[in-house]
Write a protein that holds these residues in place. Structure first.
Motif, PDB file in Angstrom:
ATOM      1  N   GLN A   1      19.207   6.686 -36.828  1.00  0.00           N
ATOM      2  CA  GLN A   1      20.138   7.301 -37.775  1.00  0.00           C
ATOM      3  C   GLN A   1      19.566   8.606 -38.333  1.00  0.00           C
ATOM      4  O   GLN A   1      20.304   9.584 -38.520  1.00  0.00           O
ATOM      5  N   ALA A   2      18.258   8.620 -38.611  1.00  0.00           N
ATOM      6  CA  ALA A   2      17.626   9.837 -39.128  1.00  0.00           C
ATOM      7  C   ALA A   2      17.683  10.963 -38.104  1.00  0.00           C
ATOM      8  O   ALA A   2      17.987  12.113 -38.440  1.00  0.00           O
ATOM      9  N   LEU A   3      17.420  10.645 -36.833  1.00  0.00           N
ATOM     10  CA  LEU A   3      17.452  11.665 -35.782  1.00  0.00           C
ATOM     11  C   LEU A   3      18.874  12.131 -35.494  1.00  0.00           C
ATOM     12  O   LEU A   3      19.095  13.282 -35.111  1.00  0.00           O
ATOM     13  N   GLU A   4      19.834  11.249 -35.707  1.00  0.00           N
ATOM     14  CA  GLU A   4      21.227  11.652 -35.541  1.00  0.00           C
ATOM     15  C   GLU A   4      21.625  12.636 -36.642  1.00  0.00           C
ATOM     16  O   GLU A   4      22.339  13.608 -36.392  1.00  0.00           O
ATOM     17  N   ALA A   5      21.126  12.373 -37.866  1.00  0.00           N
ATOM     18  CA  ALA A   5      21.433  13.256 -38.991  1.00  0.00           C
ATOM     19  C   ALA A   5      20.738  14.604 -38.834  1.00  0.00           C
ATOM     20  O   ALA A   5      21.283  15.653 -39.181  1.00  0.00           O
ATOM     21  N   ASN A   6      19.499  14.578 -38.306  1.00  0.00           N
ATOM     22  CA  ASN A   6      18.738  15.816 -38.100  1.00  0.00           C
ATOM     23  C   ASN A   6      17.810  15.620 -36.908  1.00  0.00           C
ATOM     24  O   ASN A   6      16.739  15.025 -37.043  1.00  0.00           O
ATOM     25  N   PRO A   7      18.214  16.107 -35.725  1.00  0.00           N
ATOM     26  CA  PRO A   7      17.412  15.880 -34.510  1.00  0.00           C
ATOM     27  C   PRO A   7      16.010  16.472 -34.571  1.00  0.00           C
ATOM     28  O   PRO A   7      15.182  16.131 -33.719  1.00  0.00           O
ATOM     29  N   GLU A   8      15.730  17.344 -35.535  1.00  0.00           N
ATOM     30  CA  GLU A   8      14.411  17.964 -35.608  1.00  0.00           C
ATOM     31  C   GLU A   8      13.603  17.479 -36.810  1.00  0.00           C
ATOM     32  O   GLU A   8      12.600  18.104 -37.159  1.00  0.00           O
ATOM     33  N   HIS A   9      14.016  16.384 -37.411  1.00  0.00           N
ATOM     34  CA  HIS A   9      13.299  15.899 -38.589  1.00  0.00           C
ATOM     35  C   HIS A   9      11.927  15.369 -38.178  1.00  0.00           C
ATOM     36  O   HIS A   9      11.808  14.453 -37.350  1.00  0.00           O
ATOM     37  N   LEU A  10      10.886  15.934 -38.753  1.00  0.00           N
ATOM     38  CA  LEU A  10       9.521  15.611 -38.321  1.00  0.00           C
ATOM     39  C   LEU A  10       9.148  14.167 -38.637  1.00  0.00           C
ATOM     40  O   LEU A  10       8.489  13.500 -37.834  1.00  0.00           O
ATOM     41  N   GLY A  11       9.544  13.691 -39.802  1.00  0.00           N
ATOM     42  CA  GLY A  11       9.223  12.306 -40.168  1.00  0.00           C
ATOM     43  C   GLY A  11       9.850  11.310 -39.213  1.00  0.00           C
ATOM     44  O   GLY A  11       9.232  10.294 -38.854  1.00  0.00           O
ATOM     45  N   ALA A  12      11.072  11.587 -38.771  1.00  0.00           N
ATOM     46  CA  ALA A  12      11.738  10.702 -37.816  1.00  0.00           C
ATOM     47  C   ALA A  12      11.045  10.742 -36.463  1.00  0.00           C
ATOM     48  O   ALA A  12      10.912   9.715 -35.780  1.00  0.00           O
ATOM     49  N   HIS A  13      10.583  11.926 -36.049  1.00  0.00           N
ATOM     50  CA  HIS A  13       9.857  12.023 -34.769  1.00  0.00           C
ATOM     51  C   HIS A  13       8.521  11.274 -34.845  1.00  0.00           C
ATOM     52  O   HIS A  13       8.108  10.641 -33.868  1.00  0.00           O
ATOM     53  N   ARG A  14       7.847  11.365 -35.986  1.00  0.00           N
ATOM     54  CA  ARG A  14       6.598  10.594 -36.131  1.00  0.00           C
ATOM     55  C   ARG A  14       6.879   9.100 -35.989  1.00  0.00           C
ATOM     56  O   ARG A  14       6.162   8.381 -35.286  1.00  0.00           O
ATOM     57  N   LEU A  15       7.901   8.647 -36.690  1.00  0.00           N
ATOM     58  CA  LEU A  15       8.257   7.227 -36.633  1.00  0.00           C
ATOM     59  C   LEU A  15       8.624   6.820 -35.214  1.00  0.00           C
ATOM     60  O   LEU A  15       8.172   5.771 -34.720  1.00  0.00           O
ATOM     61  N   GLN A  16       9.423   7.633 -34.534  1.00  0.00           N
ATOM     62  CA  GLN A  16       9.812   7.313 -33.163  1.00  0.00           C
ATOM     63  C   GLN A  16       8.585   7.258 -32.252  1.00  0.00           C
ATOM     64  O   GLN A  16       8.509   6.415 -31.350  1.00  0.00           O
ATOM     65  N   GLY A  17       7.623   8.134 -32.509  1.00  0.00           N
ATOM     66  CA  GLY A  17       6.393   8.105 -31.721  1.00  0.00           C
ATOM     67  C   GLY A  17       5.653   6.791 -31.860  1.00  0.00           C
ATOM     68  O   GLY A  17       5.199   6.200 -30.871  1.00  0.00           O
ATOM     69  N   TRP A  18       5.523   6.303 -33.087  1.00  0.00           N
ATOM     70  CA  TRP A  18       4.850   5.017 -33.309  1.00  0.00           C
ATOM     71  C   TRP A  18       5.622   3.865 -32.654  1.00  0.00           C
ATOM     72  O   TRP A  18       5.021   2.951 -32.075  1.00  0.00           O
TER      73      TRP A  18
END
Length: 259
Positions: A168-185
């Motif tokens: 949902q966070a990446l859908e709201a903002n595909p470049e959100h750094l916190g969401a990318h960190r979480l997705q990485g983990w």
């Protein structure tokens, strides 16, 4: 002399620079404003935030105090001072500023992110989750709130909820750094080391000093190592357990070792 609209422009610019992972440029922008208006409370608070990102904690505290001296009931100044106090591990002082912040601006969603961070450092995870859920009711589509709530779910071993919130966070903002960190983990936990590395590199390309992304990249390297990979898989297995089960597993391992 600098007009109010010009000051507002520079402050907005500094906020954008901080979001882009460029605290040094944000610092210079606020010094420029303060050279024209040395008593501008918001500029002092924004400068403190840039100094905090640069890990210059003493200087950040001085600037946050200056902001509060100029405007004692400025919510943003209490917001920054709470972050500085937490970085200094002064949780009692941080709690005071969190309480003041919420009293001044109870309907501002971002303030509950600070409260949640404070409660996490106090190891009050249920209360931290409640604070983030409340923030979500105030701003349902805010990617920062969604990513923070997802990260808390991941820390508590609730990976399906974490993945849903991250999406949902990446859908709201595909470049959100916190969401990318979480997705990485989350990708690393599933064994997708290459995908996890891509997410870590995406964050570091925008914010080279991001400590969490660096930690993720190190974890990827450990996962790919033949020896360290065994330790990583044990860690991932423990991470998948709930808090109670994790402690029971560790306690059981200790008892078996002693026997």
């Amino acid at each position: 002399m600098m007009h109010d609209w010009e000051i507002a422009h520079w402050i907005d610019r500094a906020e954008q620079l901080l979001q882009q992972g460029n605290p040094q440029a944000a610092l210079e922008a606020m010094r420029h404003v303060l050279s024209f208006d040395p008593e501008h409370a918001v500029a002092h608070a924004m400068l403190a935030l840039a100094l905090l990102d640069l890990r210059r904690l003493h200087a950040a505290e001085l600037e946050a105090r200056r902001a509060l001296l100029e405007q004692p009931e400025l919510p943003f100044a209490h917001y920054v001072m709470a972050l500085v106090a937490m970085a200094q591990r002064d949780l009692n002082r941080a709690g005071e500023h969190v309480d003041t912040l919420l009293a001044l601006e109870p309907e501002e969603a971002i303030n509950y992110l600070v409260q949640a961070e404070y409660l996490e450092q106090r190891n009050r995870l249920d209360q931290a989750q409640a604070a983030l859920e409340h923030a979500r009711t105030l701003a349902p589509h805010d990617p920062q709130i969604l990513a923070a709530l997802g990260s808390l779910h991941r820390e508590r071993g609730q990976h399906e909820d974490a993945a849903r919130l991250c999406a949902q966070a990446l859908e709201a903002n595909p470049e959100h750094l916190g969401a990318h960190r979480l997705q990485g983990w989350l990708e690393l936990r599933k064994g997708n080391a290459a995908e996890a590395r891509n997410h870590a590199c995406f964050v570091l390309a925008h914010d080279p000093s991001n400590h969490e992304a660096i930690r993720l990249l190190v974890a990827v390297k450990a996962r790919q190592s033949r020896v360290l990979g065994m330790w990583w898989r044990l860690s991932a297995w423990l991470d998948a357990l709930g808090e109670r089960q994790r402690w029971l597993a560790l306690l059981g391992s200790f008892v078996v070792y002693r026997v």
